[in-house]
Design a protein around this motif. Structure first.
Motif, short mmCIF file in Angstrom:
data_model
loop_
_atom_site.label_atom_id
_atom_site.label_comp_id
_atom_site.label_asym_id
_atom_site.label_seq_id
_atom_site.Cartn_x
_atom_site.Cartn_y
_atom_site.Cartn_z
N ALA A 165 0.94 4.00 -2.98
CA ALA A 165 0.54 5.37 -2.64
C ALA A 165 1.62 6.35 -3.09
O ALA A 165 1.31 7.39 -3.69
CB ALA A 165 0.30 5.49 -1.13
N ASN A 212 1.69 6.92 -6.84
CA ASN A 212 0.54 7.65 -7.38
C ASN A 212 0.28 8.98 -6.70
O ASN A 212 -0.67 9.67 -7.06
CB ASN A 212 -0.71 6.76 -7.29
CG ASN A 212 -0.63 5.64 -8.29
OD1 ASN A 212 -0.88 5.84 -9.46
ND2 ASN A 212 -0.25 4.47 -7.82
N GLY A 213 1.11 9.35 -5.74
CA GLY A 213 0.97 10.65 -5.09
C GLY A 213 -0.29 10.79 -4.25
O GLY A 213 -0.87 11.87 -4.18
N VAL A 214 -0.72 9.67 -3.64
CA VAL A 214 -1.89 9.69 -2.77
C VAL A 214 -1.50 9.13 -1.41
O VAL A 214 -0.41 8.59 -1.23
CB VAL A 214 -3.06 8.88 -3.38
CG1 VAL A 214 -3.50 9.47 -4.71
CG2 VAL A 214 -2.70 7.41 -3.54
N SER A 215 -2.41 9.21 -0.46
CA SER A 215 -2.12 8.70 0.88
C SER A 215 -2.36 7.19 0.92
O SER A 215 -3.08 6.62 0.09
CB SER A 215 -3.02 9.37 1.92
OG SER A 215 -4.36 8.93 1.77
N ASN A 217 0.83 -1.20 0.00
CA ASN A 217 0.00 0.00 0.00
C ASN A 217 0.86 1.26 0.00
O ASN A 217 0.57 2.22 -0.70
CB ASN A 217 -0.92 0.03 1.21
CG ASN A 217 -1.84 -1.16 1.26
OD1 ASN A 217 -2.11 -1.79 0.26
ND2 ASN A 217 -2.33 -1.47 2.44
N TRP A 225 -9.46 2.48 -1.83
CA TRP A 225 -9.63 1.99 -3.20
C TRP A 225 -9.74 0.48 -3.22
O TRP A 225 -10.57 -0.09 -3.93
CB TRP A 225 -8.48 2.43 -4.08
CG TRP A 225 -8.47 3.88 -4.46
CD1 TRP A 225 -9.50 4.77 -4.35
CD2 TRP A 225 -7.38 4.60 -5.03
NE1 TRP A 225 -9.10 5.99 -4.82
CE2 TRP A 225 -7.81 5.93 -5.24
CE3 TRP A 225 -6.08 4.25 -5.38
CZ2 TRP A 225 -6.99 6.90 -5.79
CZ3 TRP A 225 -5.25 5.22 -5.93
CH2 TRP A 225 -5.70 6.54 -6.14
N ASP A 251 -4.08 5.74 3.16
CA ASP A 251 -5.51 5.59 3.46
C ASP A 251 -6.34 5.58 2.18
O ASP A 251 -7.32 4.84 2.07
CB ASP A 251 -5.99 6.71 4.39
CG ASP A 251 -5.46 6.56 5.80
OD1 ASP A 251 -5.09 5.43 6.18
OD2 ASP A 251 -5.41 7.58 6.51
N THR A 252 -5.95 6.38 1.20
CA THR A 252 -6.66 6.40 -0.08
C THR A 252 -6.51 5.05 -0.79
O THR A 252 -7.49 4.51 -1.32
CB THR A 252 -6.14 7.54 -0.98
OG1 THR A 252 -6.41 8.77 -0.34
CG2 THR A 252 -6.78 7.51 -2.35
N VAL A 253 -5.32 4.50 -0.80
CA VAL A 253 -5.08 3.20 -1.45
C VAL A 253 -5.91 2.11 -0.76
O VAL A 253 -6.55 1.29 -1.42
CB VAL A 253 -3.58 2.83 -1.44
CG1 VAL A 253 -3.35 1.41 -1.95
CG2 VAL A 253 -2.79 3.83 -2.27
#
Length: 72
Positions: free
Chosen positions: A18, A21-24, A14, A31, A26-28
């Motif tokens: 993350a 893809n430049g996301v947190s 994770n 998803w 928690d976002t992964v």
């Protein structure tokens, strides 16, 4: 340090996904829970299934929405 060269990897943590893809993280996780991206259970952790993402991209998939991978 997170290793980001995943060109040949079948799965990804994770944290690495993350960062790629430049996301947190928690976002992964969200998803994966919603079935937006494919995942696979490998022992204890649930990992992002990079092989499935690559296969879908090669077939022309351009949009990933909740429920795409709900049954996995």
């Amino acid at each position: 340090m997170i290793y980001l060269d995943c060109r040949n990897a079948l799965t990804s943590s994770n944290e690495t996904y993350a960062a790629m893809n430049g996301v947190s993280v928690d976002t992964v996780i969200a998803w994966m829970q919603r079935g937006t991206i494919p995942s696979v259970k490998m022992g204890r952790p649930r990992l992002v299934n990079l092989a499935q993402i690559r296969a879908n991209l090669a077939k022309g998939k351009t949009v990933f929405v909740p429920g795409d991978y709900k049954d996995e």
